[in-house]
Structure formats: C-alpha cells, structure tokens
Design a protein around this motif. Structure first.
Motif, mmCIF file in Angstrom:
data_model
loop_
_atom_site.group_PDB
_atom_site.id
_atom_site.type_symbol
_atom_site.label_atom_id
_atom_site.label_comp_id
_atom_site.label_asym_id
_atom_site.label_seq_id
_atom_site.Cartn_x
_atom_site.Cartn_y
_atom_site.Cartn_z
ATOM 1 N N GLU A 3 4.403 58.278 3.152
ATOM 2 C CA GLU A 3 4.589 56.968 2.667
ATOM 3 C C GLU A 3 5.283 56.344 3.500
ATOM 4 O O GLU A 3 5.556 55.072 4.368
ATOM 5 N N ALA A 62 -2.553 42.126 -9.256
ATOM 6 C CA ALA A 62 -2.374 42.996 -10.711
ATOM 7 C C ALA A 62 -2.353 41.683 -10.932
ATOM 8 O O ALA A 62 -1.306 41.552 -12.607
ATOM 9 N N ARG A 65 -1.642 42.050 -15.499
ATOM 10 C CA ARG A 65 -0.353 42.668 -15.775
ATOM 11 C C ARG A 65 0.070 40.825 -16.933
ATOM 12 O O ARG A 65 0.434 40.218 -16.357
ATOM 13 N N HIS A 119 0.318 49.596 -3.371
ATOM 14 C CA HIS A 119 0.924 50.370 -4.364
ATOM 15 C C HIS A 119 0.903 49.191 -5.490
ATOM 16 O O HIS A 119 1.802 49.053 -6.602
ATOM 17 N N GLU A 120 -0.106 48.299 -5.516
ATOM 18 C CA GLU A 120 -0.827 47.730 -6.812
ATOM 19 C C GLU A 120 -0.711 48.317 -8.869
ATOM 20 O O GLU A 120 -0.067 47.586 -9.165
ATOM 21 N N ASN A 121 -0.515 49.284 -8.302
ATOM 22 C CA ASN A 121 -0.524 50.045 -10.082
ATOM 23 C C ASN A 121 1.074 50.734 -10.324
ATOM 24 O O ASN A 121 1.543 50.325 -10.862
ATOM 25 N N GLN A 122 2.005 49.754 -9.730
ATOM 26 C CA GLN A 122 3.648 49.599 -9.075
ATOM 27 C C GLN A 122 4.417 48.527 -9.631
ATOM 28 O O GLN A 122 5.253 48.117 -9.909
ATOM 29 N N LEU A 123 3.046 47.587 -9.403
ATOM 30 C CA LEU A 123 3.362 46.202 -9.781
ATOM 31 C C LEU A 123 3.692 45.821 -11.490
ATOM 32 O O LEU A 123 2.390 45.847 -12.542
ATOM 33 N N ALA A 124 4.813 45.420 -12.097
ATOM 34 C CA ALA A 124 5.198 45.429 -13.167
ATOM 35 C C ALA A 124 4.461 43.726 -13.674
ATOM 36 O O ALA A 124 4.986 43.229 -15.053
ATOM 37 N N SER A 385 8.819 42.581 -0.246
ATOM 38 C CA SER A 385 8.047 43.759 -1.372
ATOM 39 C C SER A 385 9.526 43.473 -2.500
ATOM 40 O O SER A 385 8.985 44.205 -3.142
ATOM 41 N N LEU A 390 8.951 46.038 -5.732
ATOM 42 C CA LEU A 390 8.301 47.257 -4.573
ATOM 43 C C LEU A 390 9.472 47.931 -3.658
ATOM 44 O O LEU A 390 9.989 47.531 -2.774
#
Length: 428
Positions: A3, A62, A65, A119-124, A385, A390
């Motif tokens: 990372e 995202a 979302r 890290h798109e899957n971590q965007l709320a 970020s 993020l």
C-alpha cells in the motif's frame, strides 16, 4: 508495504505529470491537448468521465453510492507570459507559461483520482472530479455550471497554491477568502497639436495623470476605512511624437472588493472622478466598466470540514509545517472564479502555502520566474483523500517532506499510468 509503495507511485506519477503539463501550457479556452491528456489518463485509470463546456471534464467515482456527493476541482489554463524560471521542464511554448500553478492543480487532482480509484470500494459516497478550463478571466466555472457540472453535487472543494504563505499552511477562513474583481477603461479625448503651443491644445496626457492621482482618493477618502478594497491604475497609453501633444489618452485599471456590493459603489466613483477631472482640463471622458469575478465566500460548515480534514491529514506526523494559517488577513485580494461554484452550492476554497525556504521572497503567481512547488503534491492529495473519507499511509516520521521529494523526484517512474498518455513533445 504494498500500500505504501502504491501511494508513493501515485505521488511520483503526479510529479512527473505536473512537469510534463508545465512544458505544454495552453491559454484559456485553448486547452485542447490538456483536456485530451486528462481524459486519456482518466480512461487509463478506468474512471468514467464526460466532457463539459467543451474543454472541461467531469469524472465520477462510486456513482451508485448514496450519501453526500462531493466534488473536487482543478483548473488547467496557463497565462500569456514568457517563462524565465530556468527549470529543466520550462515551457516549450514561447510566450505561454503555467505561471499560476494550474499544472500542479491538475496533476494533484489526477494523483488523487489514481488513489481514489484504487480504493473506490471504500468510498462511502459518490465523488466527482472537475477539471475546469479558463479560470484566468475566461469565466470557465460559469460555463461548466451552465453545462450541468454541479447537477447532483452537494458540496464542492477547491484550492490554490500560494507562494506568499509558508509551505504547508492552509488558509481557509469562514466567509470571504478571496476578493471579487473588475476592470475599467477611461478614454480621454482632447485636442492635439504642437508641443510648443499647449495653449492651443487640450492635453489628454496631463488629464490622464490627474485622473490617475485623483482615483487614489476613493480608498483613502471616499470609503470607510474598514472596507477591504483596492483601486489600481495599471496602464496609461498616450503614444505620440516627442514634439506632439496627442489628441487621445487611455487609462486602464483594476478594482478588488471583499463585498460584491462595493464594486458598484467604486465603479460609480471612478466614473464621477474621471469625468469631473477631465472637465477641469477641458477634455472629454468616456468610462467603461467590465465586471469579472465576485468574491469567493466560503460556507461555514464546509470551511470547518476543510480545515479539520487538513489537520487530520497530518495528525501524529512529523510535518510540523503542515497546519492552519492563522496569520494571513482575510480576504486575499486576488480573485478566483471558484466564486461561481460557491454562489451555487455549499463548499470551501483554501489557499495552501507554497513558500520555499530557499527564497526570502519566492516568486509570486503570475511571475515569469514562478514554478509550482512540487512539495505540495503529496499533502494536497492527502487532504483530498481525507475529504473523501479515505485513509492514506502514514508518513515516515524521520523523513521530512523536502527529503522525500529529493528521494522521489518523479522524473523516472516505472508504472506511470497517468503520464503514459502525456507526451511532452506532442503537438499542441
């Protein structure tokens, strides 16, 4: 470890890209190659985008979302200035340069895009990125809004590098952060003739000098002393022979205001004083006014979010310089068309210090000796970020930002996804 390596790659890619963009500057509403390069980079990253106001680009991550949809903005135009910075990545276009750091703003947003996409899957919540043309007096933000750039957006955040502020300090006040502006032109028409016979002439040069001096009373004597405003005469033109009094002279200048309503008051005073002064010298006077940008006014809640995210981005790290600027007086009297966005939706705009320790007085924006400070790239990507919710890798507490930049100059990168589409020798 992986990372951290990817984070370092995003920073190196952005630095490399910034220097390539610097070599290929394009003026307002001429950013054809810059726009294409941005779109190619977004495509390479797998980020969906659409053209906006022809040369602008809006990208979204995202999108499906729910929650607050925030937007991050970069401008991308250059200025008609002959570069004298002496850097290895100097402008390849004579008479055009990135003298305001929009190359850096664009590279930072693309660097953030690279990190956000991974890290798109971590965007709320959804995040949009806006790459805007024509900030330098071309009302690019207005054109982007008219083409739907803010549709569905809840908040917007932007920034500008500022060499007069110490490196890493964030100036993001609640309320007015940057002034509004307008320009004016004055044409003085008299009677030309021989320099030996001034009595037979009506001298517009003398009238222009008097008008220039008399306009200074506006700030000193006609406005309340608490008013933050500037009236600057920036040109007097009365070309003639050495023995000839010309028939015409022109005066031009700029005004800056912290409140939009002050612009009309100052404009009326410019007209009145100019006409009255001209009459006393026996010449005719015509005054024109050209409104430009309104003051950039931060919304309280979003300014607080921006400040807190800046502090959070560097909490627990040995980046002592990266803090809030509590010394600068608001507003900064320069202007920004980010005001269009903040007049439409909530948001905040920050000035991030770009001062270099090697300079007692670093070259300001719009100087031919200016170059964007690449030490800002990593911290602003961290801030973006943070605004998006993020996490980012912790900075090595034993290594300063300056040492980090020296070890990662961004000149050679092995997996530069963004810069592969950016040929510094491309025709523009």
């Amino acid at each position: 470890m992986a990372e951290n390596c990817f984070w370092r790659q995003c920073i190196d890619d952005a630095i490399s890209l910034r220097r390539q963009l610097h070599q290929q500057p394009e003026l307002s509403w001429q950013e054809i190659q810059t726009a294409q390069r941005i779109r190619d980079a977004l495509t390479a990253l797998g980020i969906e985008w659409r053209a906006c106001a022809e040369l602008g680009t809006v990208a979204t991550l995202a999108a499906e979302r729910r929650g607050k949809h925030i937007m991050l903005r970069a401008d991308m135009d250059a200025l008609p200035i002959h570069e004298q910075s002496g850097v290895a990545w100097c402008s390849a276009h004579d008479g055009v340069m990135h003298a305001c750091g929009h190359d850096g703003h664009t590279a930072v947003l693309l660097g953030a895009a690279q990190w956000l996409k991974a890290h798109e899957n971590q965007l709320a919540h959804p995040v949009s990125l806006i790459f805007q043309p024509a900030e330098e007096g071309g009302h690019g933000a207005r054109a982007m809004i008219n083409d739907g750039a803010l549709d569905g957006i809840d908040e917007i955040y932007g920034w500008h590098n500022w060499p007069a502020i110490p490196l890493g300090q964030c100036f993001c006040p609640t309320g007015t952060v940057m002034a509004g502006n307008a320009t004016f032109g004055i044409v003085l028409t008299g009677v030309g003739g021989h320099a030996s016979q001034p009595d037979l002439c009506r001298d517009p040069v003398l009238a222009a000098a008097a008008v220039t001096l008399n306009l200074q009373q506006i700030i000193a004597r006609r406005l309340p002393p608490q008013t933050a405003a500037v009236v600057s005469v920036t040109s007097i033109d009365a070309v003639s022979g050495a023995t000839t009094i010309p028939a015409c002279a022109t005066v031009g200048g700029s005004i800056r205001v912290s409140r939009a309503e002050d612009a009309s008051v100052i404009g009326a005073l410019i007209t009145q004083i100019s006409q009255d002064t001209a009459a006393s010298y026996g010449v005719q006077c015509q005054v024109t006014h050209h409104p430009r940008y309104q003051p950039t006014v931060n919304h309280p809640e979003q300014a607080d979010i921006a400040r807190q995210c800046w502090l959070d981005a560097f909490s627990g790290q040995d980046w002592k310089a990266y803090r809030l600027d509590e010394q600068s007086a608001a507003p900064i009297m320069a202007s920004e068309d980010f005001s269009y966005y903040l007049n439409a939706i909530p948001g905040a705009f920050a000035l991030i210090g770009a001062g270099r320790e090697a300079f007692c007085a670093p070259p300001p924006c719009h100087s031919p000796y200016y170059d964007f400070n690449d030490q800002l790239i990593e911290p602003v990507i961290r801030w973006f970020s943070q605004l998006c919710g993020l996490p980012v890798p912790a900075q090595d507490s034993e290594q300063s930002p300056e040492q980090d930049l020296e070890q990662h100059p961004g000149q050679r990168v092995s997996h530069n996804v963004m810069a592969r589409s950016f040929d510094p020798n491309a025709d523009t």
